[in-house]
Design an enzyme around this catalytic site. Sequence first.
Site, PDB file in Angstrom:
ATOM      1  N   CYS A 259      35.488  39.106  40.650  1.00 10.83           N
ATOM      2  CA  CYS A 259      36.064  38.283  39.578  1.00 10.83           C
ATOM      3  C   CYS A 259      35.454  38.595  38.221  1.00 10.83           C
ATOM      4  O   CYS A 259      36.029  38.233  37.190  1.00 10.83           O
ATOM      5  CB  CYS A 259      35.868  36.807  39.888  1.00 10.83           C
ATOM      6  SG  CYS A 259      36.757  36.280  41.331  1.00 10.83           S
ATOM      7  N   ASN A 390      41.527  42.909  40.073  1.00 10.68           N
ATOM      8  CA  ASN A 390      40.684  42.551  41.214  1.00 10.68           C
ATOM      9  C   ASN A 390      41.501  41.791  42.239  1.00 10.68           C
ATOM     10  O   ASN A 390      42.328  42.362  42.924  1.00 10.68           O
ATOM     11  CB  ASN A 390      39.459  41.770  40.739  1.00 10.68           C
ATOM     12  CG  ASN A 390      38.636  41.235  41.892  1.00 10.68           C
ATOM     13  OD1 ASN A 390      38.369  41.981  42.825  1.00 10.68           O
ATOM     14  ND2 ASN A 390      38.272  39.975  41.869  1.00 10.68           N
ATOM     15  N   GLU A 391      41.300  40.490  42.286  1.00 11.75           N
ATOM     16  CA  GLU A 391      41.946  39.697  43.336  1.00 11.75           C
ATOM     17  C   GLU A 391      43.132  38.967  42.707  1.00 11.75           C
ATOM     18  O   GLU A 391      43.128  37.761  42.574  1.00 11.75           O
ATOM     19  CB  GLU A 391      40.906  38.706  43.865  1.00 11.75           C
ATOM     20  CG  GLU A 391      41.197  38.117  45.195  1.00 11.75           C
ATOM     21  CD  GLU A 391      40.054  37.202  45.631  1.00 11.75           C
ATOM     22  OE1 GLU A 391      39.752  36.225  44.897  1.00 11.75           O
ATOM     23  OE2 GLU A 391      39.452  37.457  46.676  1.00 11.75           O
TER      24      GLU A 391
HETATM   25  O1  AHR Z   1      32.676  38.220  46.408  1.00  7.56           O
HETATM   26  C1  AHR Z   1      32.752  37.083  45.642  1.00  7.56           C
HETATM   27  C2  AHR Z   1      34.125  36.884  45.033  1.00  7.56           C
HETATM   28  O2  AHR Z   1      35.089  36.694  46.024  1.00  7.56           O
HETATM   29  C3  AHR Z   1      34.669  38.054  44.257  1.00  7.56           C
HETATM   30  O3  AHR Z   1      34.214  38.073  42.967  1.00  7.56           O
HETATM   31  C4  AHR Z   1      36.147  37.826  44.284  1.00  7.56           C
HETATM   32  O4  AHR Z   1      36.879  39.015  44.226  1.00  7.56           O
HETATM   33  C5  AHR Z   1      36.372  37.033  45.551  1.00  7.56           C
HETATM   34  O5  AHR Z   1      37.077  35.880  45.304  1.00  7.56           O
END
Ligand code: AHR
Length: 684
Positions: A259, A390-391
């Site tokens: 994140c 990222n996510e």
């Molecule tokens: O690994 C911790 C967090 O988990 C990361 O930053 C994110 O990509 C996921 O939500």
Amino acid sequence: MNLKELNMHYKSSLEFSIKLSGSLICLALLFVQSARSQNSVNIDIDTNKPIAHVSKEMWGIFFEDINFAADGGLYAELVKNRSFEFPMPLMGWKQLKTGGKQASLLIVNHQKAGSSHARHAAIDLIEGPGSFVLSNEGFRGIGLEKDKQYRFSIAACSFSDSVKIRIEAEDPKNEIVGSAKIDKLTSDWQTYTVIFKCKETTAKARLNVIFEGKGKVEVDMISLFPRETWKNRENGLRADLAQKLADLHPGFMRFPGGCIVEGRELLNRYQWKKTIGPTDGRELLLNRWNVEFAKRSAPDYYQSFGLGFFEYFQFCEDIGASPLPILNCGMACQYNSAEVVSLDQLDPYIQDALDLIDFANGPQTSKWGALRAQLGHPKPFNLRLLGIGNEQWGEQYIERFKLFAAVLKSKYPEVKLISSAGPSPNGTMFDLLNKKLREEKAELIDEHYYRDPEWFLKNVNRYDTYERKDSKVFAGEYAVHIPDNMQKDTHAESHNTIWSALCEAAFMTGLERNADVVQMASYAPLLASIEAWQWRPDLIWFDNLHSVATPNYYVQQMFAVNKGDVVLSTLSKGKPLAGQDSIYATSSIDTVKGNIIVKLINTSLNARTVNLNLSGSNQLKDMITWIELSDKDKSAFNSLDNPQAVKPEMKTIKLGKRKTFELKGLSANVLVLPLSKKSNFNKN
Ligand code: AHR
């Protein structure tokens, strides 16, 4: 009873007892047999039957500056807020006066257009004895080791000949464990460096910068590093942590997150260009994990970017890991602001990606390649993997990913792009992303699983029936999360139990068996400060002096070091061994070293016997290596106080004809069986 009757009685009781003992023997035999069939598992490995190629990048590491993993962790700088750029410029610092000294301090903002380090401290020392002291607390203290050397540096200028600077490292008992003096100061800004040797080991020192004399002195970039860093680089990495990462032999390293890439809002997103070049020009940024979780709040958590993209690439090269940078795709964290850049403003983000590829791979004559060379690395870094976002999730991600992919693939088709499947491994959000990204023929889709132990065991077969065409899977973030109410121990490290590690290991056999689908995988997060963590479990825990590898670390290491490059057919009663009798198994062949590698996980509390039936034309040597990680107690974990509670044991044994192995209850096992002759599998 007469004799005849007695004889009759004797005979019949004898017959009865023979019958009885016969039945008892049968029963006992049946019992033994059923116990055996319950406890012994036959595994058929066809050493001539390759089922998938294992990529060089299969097992990697995920690095994110969470839990003080970079500043206060892997980045070896010991001074917090070294250039007064935190919003509260004296956070981490104390002003002290001794001997009746009179002095004043101003934080001066000298911001010029384009300058990123705006502030410095201006100290005015009034005549008289005593001293003015700026004392830094470090990251929950400063860790110093007896007989080790430390490099102190400070940027300073003074018009007064009488101003003197000394430094003292002071332990919690107010003992001075190291000290040094700075040479005469000049009126133009210069960086002064001194080395001192530490007299005692302490995890909680303070660094006192002592000003004496009369007149004005201005200071900035007050820094302290151990001299011994990873590869002894100045501005280097903490050696023990870097070594632990190197010892994992990761196939790739994902950085800088997580994140952290997204930022809570776009303004606070990670921008790689701001993380390279001289360290005093790297613009400080808030760390988005600082107050994310109220219970684990860390308002003093910022990113100095002393560990920036150049250092990440260099470290990847050092440890032989393929670099995998993840870039912001025009979206901030969807759990926070969910801010997106409008599509007509996406170009600068795409340009950042193009420039990054040029920075990593371009010739010395290209704009960014020239900068890389100027920073000390003329040769390319060989970037072949790049994450877009990222996510992220939703249509807004798909739209942005498509725009990135169109430009990047047309210019750099050799760089594989990684796209996001969101935070969950199933559900509507996942299904939408998975469908749309596959329609786009996305190359690697990043799936995340932070789930309980049962989920991992139930999903060992997840990829056995997965879509095998086109898009491949990157298991980019995973870790077994033991529910809080099941783990009562107060140690921060206590959630990294052997049980969680074994469930991950079981799941990883499913990844390896399907290495044609899952081409990369990384546990997350990687590093955590015992005193300043936000998220657990984590792979490695540390304090200011020590670090500890978790059972989960050892599982990662066992898989990565014993990877093999071709997966072999490994069946039990014609099926993949994925939990029958609590056993999980895969096998592979390492065509370079000439080994067959069998991984066997036993999640039962009881021992299990496995019989390996190895067929195929490959002949084995007699002596084999057995690496075993186990503990009788499901909740066993390694702590900084007891770092060796759970660790792998390695033994060499004679294989023999029967190839029967007794696996301890709760154990992960790797058998390395050397071939008499190297196999000549065609890996492609
Ligand atoms: O690994 C911790 C967090 O988990 C990361 O930053 C994110 O990509 C996921 O939500």
